[in-house]
Scaffold this motif. Sequence first.
Motif, short mmCIF file in Angstrom:
data_model
loop_
_atom_site.label_atom_id
_atom_site.label_comp_id
_atom_site.label_asym_id
_atom_site.label_seq_id
_atom_site.Cartn_x
_atom_site.Cartn_y
_atom_site.Cartn_z
N ARG A 52 37.73 43.68 39.40
CA ARG A 52 38.62 44.51 38.59
C ARG A 52 40.07 44.16 38.87
O ARG A 52 40.91 44.13 37.96
CB ARG A 52 38.37 45.99 38.91
N ARG A 53 40.41 43.85 40.12
CA ARG A 53 41.78 43.45 40.45
C ARG A 53 42.16 42.15 39.76
O ARG A 53 43.31 41.98 39.34
CB ARG A 53 41.93 43.30 41.97
N VAL A 54 41.21 41.21 39.66
CA VAL A 54 41.48 39.95 38.96
C VAL A 54 41.87 40.26 37.51
O VAL A 54 42.85 39.71 36.98
CB VAL A 54 40.27 39.01 39.00
N ALA A 55 41.10 41.12 36.88
CA ALA A 55 41.39 41.48 35.48
C ALA A 55 42.74 42.18 35.37
O ALA A 55 43.54 41.88 34.47
CB ALA A 55 40.28 42.37 34.93
N LEU A 56 43.01 43.10 36.29
CA LEU A 56 44.25 43.88 36.23
C LEU A 56 45.48 43.07 36.61
O LEU A 56 46.60 43.48 36.30
CB LEU A 56 44.13 45.10 37.14
N ALA A 57 45.28 41.92 37.25
CA ALA A 57 46.42 41.06 37.59
C ALA A 57 47.19 40.65 36.35
O ALA A 57 48.39 40.34 36.43
CB ALA A 57 45.93 39.83 38.36
N ARG A 58 46.53 40.65 35.19
CA ARG A 58 47.23 40.33 33.94
C ARG A 58 48.42 41.25 33.71
O ARG A 58 49.43 40.85 33.12
CB ARG A 58 46.27 40.46 32.75
N LEU A 59 48.30 42.49 34.17
CA LEU A 59 49.38 43.46 33.94
C LEU A 59 50.66 43.07 34.67
O LEU A 59 51.75 43.46 34.25
CB LEU A 59 48.94 44.85 34.40
#
Length: 216
Positions: free
Chosen positions: A145-152
Amino acid sequence: MIDANTEPSLQIQALCCVRGDRVLFRDLSFAVQGGELLHLKGHNGSGKTTLLRALAGLLLPESGEVRWAGQNIRSLREEYSRHLLYLGHLNGIKGDLTAVENLRISSVLDGLQLSEKRAWEVLGEIGLKGHEDLPSKHLSQGQKRRVALARLLVNRARVWILDEPFTALDVDAVQLLQEVIRQHVANGGVAIITTHQEVAMIGEHTRTISLGRADV
């Protein structure tokens, strides 16, 4: 064509969405301006994810319109998508790719060129230090989930639509994500989120809509 300096604003007009033979909601109208966070609430099955997908242009409503800066997003198409970052229930990452590779690829899809050095820095900031070059399939659910949220942390989109962004995150990650969302809104962005978790919102700049209730 939308002027880059136009104040970001989403307008929802008389929206109706149907699942099967059941009307999830109808005649739903509201607007979200730059500098606001909209917290979308409702019981399971009330249509929260359906509404978010309609706002992101991924689902065609039964009736009504979603407008960005006064124009129907169906007519804007790719131009609207350039202003949008949508994160759904699924992380949207490739298990055989490392966190760095996933972040760089997602950045390209978002229209950004992210250097490998910057990708390592961002992943470290979001709490993945020491896991940046591991295949993502070996990461825990929270780490994925952190990998995905790194986009932010690297995306310049003006509208963030986030479906249960706090899922699988530990306390530190929740606090970090809260601050990232807070900064986005403080900088004039729009954020629309759903969450089942009790997390501190932004306060005076937060509005709430509850689906499945008469006060929607």
